[in-house]
Design an enzyme around this catalytic site. Structure first.
Site, mmCIF file in Angstrom:
data_model
loop_
_atom_site.group_PDB
_atom_site.id
_atom_site.type_symbol
_atom_site.label_atom_id
_atom_site.label_comp_id
_atom_site.label_asym_id
_atom_site.label_seq_id
_atom_site.Cartn_x
_atom_site.Cartn_y
_atom_site.Cartn_z
ATOM 1 N N HIS A 25 0.826 -1.207 0.000
ATOM 2 C CA HIS A 25 0.000 0.000 0.000
ATOM 3 C C HIS A 25 0.862 1.259 0.000
ATOM 4 O O HIS A 25 0.515 2.258 -0.627
ATOM 5 C CB HIS A 25 -0.902 0.031 1.244
ATOM 6 C CG HIS A 25 -2.051 -0.918 1.182
ATOM 7 N ND1 HIS A 25 -3.358 -0.526 1.333
ATOM 8 C CD2 HIS A 25 -2.103 -2.260 0.971
ATOM 9 C CE1 HIS A 25 -4.164 -1.571 1.233
ATOM 10 N NE2 HIS A 25 -3.411 -2.634 1.023
ATOM 11 N N GLN A 366 13.320 -4.170 -6.435
ATOM 12 C CA GLN A 366 12.783 -5.039 -7.473
ATOM 13 C C GLN A 366 12.824 -4.405 -8.863
ATOM 14 O O GLN A 366 13.100 -5.088 -9.854
ATOM 15 C CB GLN A 366 11.351 -5.440 -7.122
ATOM 16 C CG GLN A 366 10.735 -6.426 -8.108
ATOM 17 C CD GLN A 366 9.604 -7.198 -7.503
ATOM 18 O OE1 GLN A 366 9.816 -8.134 -6.739
ATOM 19 N NE2 GLN A 366 8.382 -6.821 -7.835
ATOM 20 N N HIS A 381 4.338 -13.938 -7.136
ATOM 21 C CA HIS A 381 3.069 -14.212 -6.455
ATOM 22 C C HIS A 381 1.929 -13.418 -7.075
ATOM 23 O O HIS A 381 0.769 -13.624 -6.726
ATOM 24 C CB HIS A 381 3.199 -13.858 -4.978
ATOM 25 C CG HIS A 381 3.381 -12.382 -4.739
ATOM 26 N ND1 HIS A 381 4.352 -11.634 -5.352
ATOM 27 C CD2 HIS A 381 2.695 -11.509 -3.942
ATOM 28 C CE1 HIS A 381 4.274 -10.380 -4.946
ATOM 29 N NE2 HIS A 381 3.277 -10.269 -4.100
ATOM 30 N N GLU A 389 5.181 -3.937 -12.376
ATOM 31 C CA GLU A 389 6.624 -3.813 -12.571
ATOM 32 C C GLU A 389 7.133 -4.798 -13.619
ATOM 33 O O GLU A 389 7.991 -4.460 -14.438
ATOM 34 C CB GLU A 389 7.340 -4.006 -11.228
ATOM 35 C CG GLU A 389 7.151 -2.824 -10.297
ATOM 36 C CD GLU A 389 7.488 -3.112 -8.850
ATOM 37 O OE1 GLU A 389 7.294 -2.195 -8.021
ATOM 38 O OE2 GLU A 389 7.923 -4.234 -8.538
#
Length: 494
Positions: A25, A366, A381, A389
């Site tokens: 979030h 990431q 996941h 991304e």
């Protein structure tokens, strides 16, 4: 390093962006606040629960009521459980935490007004009905920031507007049932594509946490329908792009007055600055893993990460390592220390000695990893941030969803956009090594599917870059929202 914010008078439209203080979030909310603050005549303050705020700014003083990074301000509120523990779902605890959140966030609004920076619009991430109460109490317009795909927004909206009790629940026991929702191009299969909390609610199998989350969503949609909501028709900002979800966005607009696709940039843009994300987990190995990636051949590394919430059982860790060994490719695997069992620790230590061609890290940047030319495939996941991304960086994926919106995101990756292979978990939720290896080989091997996925990945990467470019559709949509808020502000003041 953020410093205590100076108290100074600021004028113009002031957005208070409220979010949960968890990784999934926090970063989209922070990106939104910074983008709002970059628009002429606007400023922004980000408010998250105290535990998350302290993790963001560990060197700040406990007495600091506000800090600034030079672009936006950060003003925490207390949710009544400042140790960061998850709610249990009990009615008494929910009521207590709600009262604490309302009182504390109201104090933030009053303090900002006293400092000469009154809030003129509140924005909250999804499933924060207490923020709506605070906005009403202070007579402030409010918009919802939907940080999941527009397709999930369509599913939740129609589930709470006649399709839940009227259709989905009646067929919930059949995992092959296909729910047809207004405007969507394809039906949603109950056991495969439906958001897990809705499937649990329809079947009555949800645990206390799942039931609490569904109650929160239900209340949020009731508030959005309420004629007394301050900003009417209800304004919804969706963290997506028109190019990605045009059908879903068009499907929901007739029901929600103002829907803005304002997808936050997930790739660094020219002139956007380097400070793109907050990381709540340590990256002590950053120089080491980036140097390791530099040493790998182009498009050779399998990157595995299941986000900031899911943990690995010993068996799941063993299966992932079996799959990686079967592939015989270099790998970078994120396994957070938080929630990691001693058995998994021992397994990882043994693997590091036995399989030196890979690397296990506690956390990583990431976007930097996915942007690296050595990365061939992302085993994910399917959290929405990770999904965006992967698409923005043009990296083929293996989609292994677990809960919440992840089944929908996996469907989008594999079936709508053609940039992933969907992995099948066993009945107990474990992704086997054989299935992992099979899917990676399909995604980035030498077959026709890999060729098609590579082409789709390149095409979608370009379309996302066009969407987030300066002056592009995402920026224009955000500016339209700000203009709408400023018009309402003018009407209220006259």
């Amino acid at each position: 390093m953020a410093q205590p914010a100076a108290v100074r008078g600021e004028h113009g439209t002031h957005f208070l962006v409220a979010a949960y203080g968890i990784q999934g979030h926090l970063n989209p909310a922070r990106a939104l606040a910074r983008r709002l603050a970059a628009i002429d005549g606007a400023t922004a303050t980000l408010s998250v629960p105290l535990f998350g705020h302290r993790r963001m700014f560990p060197s700040s003083s406990p007495d600091d009521q506000e800090v600034s990074d030079g672009v936006i301000h950060y003003a925490p509120f207390s949710d009544g459980q400042d140790d960061g523990s998850w709610p249990t779902g009990s009615g008494d605890e929910t009521a207590r935490r709600r009262r604490a959140s309302c009182d504390s966030l109201s104090a933030v609004v009053r303090r900002l007004a006293a400092a000469g920076r009154p809030v003129t619009c509140v924005v909250c991430t999804l499933n924060m009905p207490t923020v709506v109460q605070v906005a009403r109490a202070h007579g402030l317009p409010l918009a919802v920031y939907w940080i999941q795909p527009a397709t999930v927004l369509v599913a939740y909206y129609h589930y709470f507007h006649g399709h839940g009790d009227g259709g989905i629940a009646a067929h919930a026991a059949d995992p092959a049932y296909e729910a047809t929702l207004p405007g969507l191009r394809r039906p949603m299969r109950m056991g495969r594509d439906m958001p897990s909390f809705l499937a649990d609610d329809a079947t009555g199998t949800g645990d206390d946490l799942s039931q609490m989350i569904v109650r929160g969503f239900r209340e949020m949609f009731e508030q959005m329908d309420d004629e007394e909501v301050i900003m009417k028709p209800c304004m919804v900002l969706v963290n997506t792009f028109e190019a990605l979800e045009e059908t879903a966005l068009e499907a929901i607009r007739p029901y929600l007055g103002g829907v803005f696709a304002i997808g936050a940039p997930v790739v660094p843009l020219a002139g956007a600055g380097e400070d793109q994300a907050i990381h709540l987990f340590a990256q002590d190995e950053e120089k080491r893993y980036m140097a390791w990636l530099d040493a790998q051949p182009p498009k050779s590394v399998v990157y595995v990460s299941w986000g900031s919430l899911l943990t690995y059982s010993e068996r799941q860790a063993e299966e992932i390592l079996r799959g990686i060994r079967r592939l015989n490719l270099p790998y970078l695997w994120v396994v957070r220390r938080e929630g990691r069992s001693p058995e998994v620790d021992r397994l990882l230590l043994a693997t590091a000695a036995a399989v030196p061609e890979g690397m296990v890290v506690e956390w990583c940047d990431q976007v930097r990893v996915l942007s690296h030319p050595s990365v061939a495939c992302f085993v994910t996941h399917c959290g929405w941030n990770s999904t965006l991304e992967a698409v923005a960086c043009g990296v083929p994926a293996v989609a292994a969803p677990s809960w919440s919106d992840q089944p929908v995101n996996a469907h989008l990756l594999a079936e709508e956009w053609g940039v992933a292979v969907r992995a099948e978990r066993e009945a107990d939720g474990v992704l086997t090594g054989a299935e992992l290896a099979r899917c990676v080989e399909l995604a980035v091997g030498s077959g026709d599917m890999a060729t098609a996925i590579a082409a789709s990945s390149r095409a979608w990467k370009e379309r996302v870059r066009e969407a987030v470019a300066a002056g592009g559709p995402s920026e224009r949509s955000l500016r339209s929202f700000v203009k709408r808020v400023q018009e309402l502000e003018f009407l209220r003041s006259n």
